[in-house]
Design a protein around this motif. Structure first.
Motif, PDB file in Angstrom:
ATOM      1  N   ASP A 105     -55.905 -23.802 -25.429  1.00  0.00           N
ATOM      2  CA  ASP A 105     -57.042 -23.267 -24.675  1.00  0.00           C
ATOM      3  C   ASP A 105     -58.193 -22.904 -25.612  1.00  0.00           C
ATOM      4  O   ASP A 105     -59.371 -23.109 -25.282  1.00  0.00           O
ATOM      5  CB  ASP A 105     -56.615 -22.041 -23.861  1.00  0.00           C
ATOM      6  CG  ASP A 105     -55.747 -22.423 -22.665  1.00  0.00           C
ATOM      7  OD1 ASP A 105     -55.741 -23.620 -22.312  1.00  0.00           O
ATOM      8  OD2 ASP A 105     -55.067 -21.550 -22.108  1.00  0.00           O
ATOM      9  N   GLN A 146     -49.955 -22.628 -25.650  1.00  0.00           N
ATOM     10  CA  GLN A 146     -50.970 -22.544 -24.594  1.00  0.00           C
ATOM     11  C   GLN A 146     -52.244 -21.909 -25.122  1.00  0.00           C
ATOM     12  O   GLN A 146     -53.356 -22.397 -24.863  1.00  0.00           O
ATOM     13  CB  GLN A 146     -50.431 -21.717 -23.425  1.00  0.00           C
ATOM     14  CG  GLN A 146     -51.452 -21.461 -22.333  1.00  0.00           C
ATOM     15  CD  GLN A 146     -50.904 -20.608 -21.212  1.00  0.00           C
ATOM     16  OE1 GLN A 146     -50.645 -21.094 -20.119  1.00  0.00           O
ATOM     17  NE2 GLN A 146     -50.707 -19.325 -21.491  1.00  0.00           N
ATOM     18  N   ASN A 156     -60.097 -25.912 -26.500  1.00  0.00           N
ATOM     19  CA  ASN A 156     -61.065 -26.260 -25.456  1.00  0.00           C
ATOM     20  C   ASN A 156     -62.355 -25.452 -25.608  1.00  0.00           C
ATOM     21  O   ASN A 156     -63.462 -25.974 -25.424  1.00  0.00           O
ATOM     22  CB  ASN A 156     -60.473 -25.997 -24.073  1.00  0.00           C
ATOM     23  CG  ASN A 156     -59.364 -26.968 -23.704  1.00  0.00           C
ATOM     24  OD1 ASN A 156     -58.477 -26.655 -22.927  1.00  0.00           O
ATOM     25  ND2 ASN A 156     -59.404 -28.173 -24.266  1.00  0.00           N
TER      26      ASN A 156
END
Length: 583
Positions: free
Chosen positions: A397, A393, A400
């Motif tokens: 992230d 995760q 991004n």
């Protein structure tokens, strides 16, 4: 269960002044090989007893007469031999090829290139004989393919000049690989004249492009005696139907395996490691070019897989002219992280000049445990997988935030055995190691470690570190309490099993036998059986993870890419486990 055919290529010496003496010596050697190795077929070169240097004298009627007198003699000398024997003799029209077994003549045909292929059944396999210059074998590839032969015999006797032998081997390898067949060469001329030509006897056997054996005149007549695996040939070709001209009987009796079985069948030459790393780099660089994305994100654990993946990232940036600061390398120490892997991860990232992000995960995972009602004390699969999913995760992230994508680090061995977390480390935007089994990951990393300034020493220490997922707390000495090879078994054995299971769809009983032969000095038969059972249980139970695998390039013949391998995600291993239990 072996489903093998044993072939023996014998380049026997000749005597130009006495064909009978040469035939006698050959018969004695044939009898010796038949008793020692029990081959299904022994074949001699073209011009078996005359050699290729007689020139115009070969057309003399006396040579033909002597040759025909040798036929009954050779039949009588092979009467007590179970092996089929193939040889050529001069006759009034040139030369004929004969196949006999147990003193009986099974077949006769012309021994010249104009006669084309002669097909027959050899111990239950489809075989063909071709007389041609083996250096021109590729010209006959179409006829060979149409013949439906699994095994091609090349009795030859060609003069040798500089570079000729290498050219012959390249041609044979190319045809064998392209058609998925066995090609066996027996080149003669031992004892022939040296004027005007020189002859260099040699034998060679290729199976689907792989060299099984090679013999040259060093201490005596070259000979190659090997087992040809019909299951391997069947996996690589689809032979056409044909009508056999004669049928040889399989040789009965117990025979130990006569074929090379490398413990690491994936890599044959060191240069292939260079090629494989270059393909990894190119696949990632092309993905970056095509997507227009210039930033990479990778989780670096200080373990073997993430080390190689990070080197691939560095190589891709170099290829595109990008600085290594375009790589965001994240180290995420958790409950099981040891000081050695933590320091190695940071040292490697620093040596390569990547952008380092250190994000500990203990607190966030503990919050997650509280949310799902896990006490954080029970060291179960939830305890382990929660850490892997938290790391994934974070990596996604951060990708991004930097406008990049996550490079996966998982390898083929982990994918095959399901030793990865669904929705965790099995998840990424693009995988670079997934076609490489763990043993090859180790080899490639060791091969390229010194290409990146300052990285060699730390990569070597990573190579020396036991493989571990580090998801459980370290032991009292600070070392990893989880060692993957103590959980699963040694990767050399597991990767060997994976290779033959994937590439050839080998029957469990035969795979067990091959593993016992290859690892006879390493592991007991009971241990191999135990690991074969473990392999099948985990392989079939893990298909659901592989079905959701990230995109990757197909870089090797043996891989689990969805375009190369399909199976139902709910298929049981029961049938395979039952076969192993019956061993």
């Amino acid at each position: 269960m072996q489903n093998n055919v044993r072939i023996c290529a014998l380049s026997a010496p000749i005597d130009q002044s006495d064909l009978g003496l040469g035939a006698q010596q050959a018969a004695e050697r044939i009898a010796e090989l038949a008793q020692q190795h029990c081959p299904d077929l022994i074949f001699l070169p073209h011009h078996s007893f005359t050699g290729g240097s007689l020139g115009s004298v070969f057309q003399n009627g006396l040579i033909a007469e002597q040759g025909q007198q040798l036929l009954p003699y050779l039949l009588s000398k092979t009467a007590m031999i179970k092996s089929a024997v193939l040889f050529t003799l001069p006759d009034g029209g040139g030369e004929s090829c004969y196949i006999c077994q147990a003193g009986q003549l099974l077949g006769q045909f012309r021994a010249d290139s104009a006669a084309g292929l002669f097909t027959f059944t050899l111990a239950g396999s489809r075989a063909a004989v071709l007389f041609c210059d083996p250096a021109q074998l590729v010209r006959h590839a179409g006829d060979i393919a149409r013949s439906g032969a699994q095994i091609l015999l090349l009795p030859a006797c060609q003069p040798c000049i500089l570079g000729y032998s290498d050219r012959v081997l390249r041609q044979i390898k190319e045809v064998s690989a392209a058609l998925g067949i066995c090609v066996a060469l027996c080149q003669g001329g031992l004892g022939g004249s040296s004027s005007p030509w020189v002859f260099e006897p040699q034998t060679a056997v290729f199976e689907s492009g792989q060299l099984l054996d090679f013999g040259r005149e060093i201490d005596g007549p070259p000979v190659s005696c090997v087992d040809i695996d019909l299951d391997i040939l069947a996996a690589g070709s689809a032979p056409a139907a044909f009508e056999a001209a004669c049928h040889t009987q399989p040789v009965e009796g117990q025979r130990t395996l006569m074929r090379p079985l490398r413990q690491n069948p994936y890599i044959l030459r060191p240069e292939q490691l260079d090629e494989l790393f270059a393909l990894q780099v190119k696949s990632l660089a092309v993905r970056m070019e095509n997507t227009g994305i210039k930033n990479l994100v990778i989780a670096v654990s200080g373990g073997l897989d993430s080390t190689l993946a990070l080197l691939v990232c560095a190589g891709a940036c170099d290829r595109l002219g990008l600085g290594h600061e375009h790589i965001t390398a994240i180290t995420m120490p958790g409950f099981g992280t040891t000081g050695r892997t933590y320091q190695n991860a940071k040292a490697l990232i620093s040596a390569l000049g990547c952008a380092l992000r250190e994000i500990p995960i203990k607190d966030s995972v503990q919050v997650h445990f509280t949310a799902i009602g896990h006490d954080g004390q029970k060291k179960d699969v939830t305890y382990e997988n929660a850490q892997a999913r938290e790391r994934t995760q974070i990596a996604l992230d951060i990708a991004n935030t930097v406008g990049g994508f996550v490079v996966g680090t998982g390898d083929l061995s982990e994918a095959a055995l399901g030793f990865c977390t669904f929705g965790g480390d099995a998840l990424a935007n693009f995988n670079v190691n997934i076609c490489l089994p763990k043993t090859v990951v180790r080899q490639v990393a060791g091969r390229v470690k010194d290409r990146f300034y300052g990285a060699g020493e730390v990569v070597q220490d990573i190579l020396d570190t036991p493989v571990s997922p580090e998801l459980l707390p370290p032991d009292e000495t600070g070392e990893a309490s989880q060692k993957t090879e103590e959980i699963l078994g040694e990767y050399d054995l597991l990767d060997f099993i994976l290779y033959y299971h994937l590439k050839y769809g080998m029957h469990p009983q035969k795979l067990y036998y091959y593993a016992c032969v290859a690892f006879s000095q390493n592991y007991s038969a009971d241990y191999i059986k135990e690991k074969l059972q473990l392999f099948y249980r985990r392989f079939f139970a893990s298909q659901f993870k592989r079905a959701a695998a990230p995109e990757s390039a197909i870089l090797t013949e043996v891989c689990l890419h969805t375009l190369q391998f399909q199976m139902p995600g709910d298929m049981s291993a029961k049938l395979f486990l039952h076969a192993v239990e019956e061993l």
